[in-house]
Design a protein around this motif. Structure first.
Motif, PDB file in Angstrom:
ATOM      1  N   GLU A 183      49.404 -76.236  50.746  1.00  0.00           N
ATOM      2  CA  GLU A 183      49.743 -74.963  50.098  1.00  0.00           C
ATOM      3  C   GLU A 183      50.525 -74.119  51.100  1.00  0.00           C
ATOM      4  OE1 GLU A 183      47.292 -71.446  47.758  1.00  0.00           O
ATOM      5  OE2 GLU A 183      46.264 -73.273  48.341  1.00  0.00           O
ATOM      6  N   VAL A 184      51.712 -73.702  50.709  1.00  0.00           N
ATOM      7  CA  VAL A 184      52.579 -72.924  51.587  1.00  0.00           C
ATOM      8  C   VAL A 184      52.804 -71.553  50.968  1.00  0.00           C
ATOM      9  CG1 VAL A 184      54.897 -72.821  52.623  1.00  0.00           C
ATOM     10  CG2 VAL A 184      53.728 -75.023  52.399  1.00  0.00           C
ATOM     11  N   ASP A 185      52.599 -70.506  51.748  1.00  0.00           N
ATOM     12  CA  ASP A 185      52.844 -69.158  51.232  1.00  0.00           C
ATOM     13  C   ASP A 185      54.315 -68.806  51.349  1.00  0.00           C
ATOM     14  OD1 ASP A 185      50.210 -68.540  50.563  1.00  0.00           O
ATOM     15  OD2 ASP A 185      49.752 -67.913  52.609  1.00  0.00           O
ATOM     16  N   PRO A 186      54.849 -68.122  50.336  1.00  0.00           N
ATOM     17  CA  PRO A 186      56.248 -67.700  50.434  1.00  0.00           C
ATOM     18  C   PRO A 186      56.408 -66.635  51.513  1.00  0.00           C
ATOM     19  CG  PRO A 186      55.288 -67.031  48.323  1.00  0.00           C
ATOM     20  CD  PRO A 186      54.235 -67.762  49.066  1.00  0.00           C
ATOM     21  N   GLN A 187      57.562 -66.636  52.165  1.00  0.00           N
ATOM     22  CA  GLN A 187      57.877 -65.646  53.198  1.00  0.00           C
ATOM     23  C   GLN A 187      58.427 -64.377  52.544  1.00  0.00           C
ATOM     24  OE1 GLN A 187      57.455 -66.373  56.662  1.00  0.00           O
ATOM     25  NE2 GLN A 187      56.348 -68.021  55.635  1.00  0.00           N
ATOM     26  N   TYR A 188      58.223 -63.241  53.202  1.00  0.00           N
ATOM     27  CA  TYR A 188      58.870 -62.017  52.730  1.00  0.00           C
ATOM     28  C   TYR A 188      60.366 -62.227  52.945  1.00  0.00           C
ATOM     29  CZ  TYR A 188      59.139 -57.071  51.554  1.00  0.00           C
ATOM     30  OH  TYR A 188      59.380 -55.892  50.905  1.00  0.00           O
ATOM     31  N   PRO A 189      61.172 -62.048  51.908  1.00  0.00           N
ATOM     32  CA  PRO A 189      62.597 -62.421  52.000  1.00  0.00           C
ATOM     33  C   PRO A 189      63.381 -61.633  53.053  1.00  0.00           C
ATOM     34  CG  PRO A 189      61.987 -61.826  49.748  1.00  0.00           C
ATOM     35  CD  PRO A 189      60.825 -61.501  50.612  1.00  0.00           C
ATOM     36  N   ILE A 190      64.192 -62.365  53.794  1.00  0.00           N
ATOM     37  CA  ILE A 190      65.061 -61.756  54.803  1.00  0.00           C
ATOM     38  C   ILE A 190      66.011 -60.763  54.136  1.00  0.00           C
ATOM     39  CG2 ILE A 190      66.985 -62.259  56.384  1.00  0.00           C
ATOM     40  CD1 ILE A 190      65.481 -64.959  56.965  1.00  0.00           C
TER      41      ILE A 190
END
Length: 110
Positions: free
Chosen positions: A28-35
């Motif tokens: 399970e991978v959490d999405p990153q806060y978008p650049i």
């Protein structure tokens, strides 16, 4: 029991409801806060609701966005993260099935 599943032309069942279905997420991978959002100084809390299909091999397919932030790259980050998810093949009554999941991702700027 029939109304909980749709049988596709390929003979594979897709669960409509998760009642009685056990599943295990192997990765399970959490999405990153978008650049993109960071760059413009946007610091709202992004919330994205998606529907996705876990295929018979445990990979995520058919990511559909139900609601949430459509600008600033949030959806792209969710899709990128979900593509890395891996489920143990989901078995129901001895058959491997495809299952639709609905999930909400919340982003907080850190």
């Amino acid at each position: 029991d029939q109304n909980r599943f749709l049988q596709g032309e390929d003979g594979v069942f897709t669960a409509i409801s998760l009642d009685g279905i056990e599943y295990e997420i192997l990765k399970e991978v959490d999405p990153q806060y978008p650049i993109k959002a960071r760059k413009i100084g946007y610091n709202g809390v992004g919330s994205i609701k998606v529907n996705f299909l876990v295929d018979i091999d445990g990979t995520v397919k058919d990511v559909k966005f139900i609601s949430g932030e459509s600008k600033f790259g949030f959806r792209e980050e969710v899709e990128k993260a979900l593509k890395k998810w891996k489920f143990k093949p989901i078995i129901y009554k001895g058959k491997i099935i495809k299952v639709h999941f609905e999930k909400e991702f919340k982003f907080k700027k850190n």
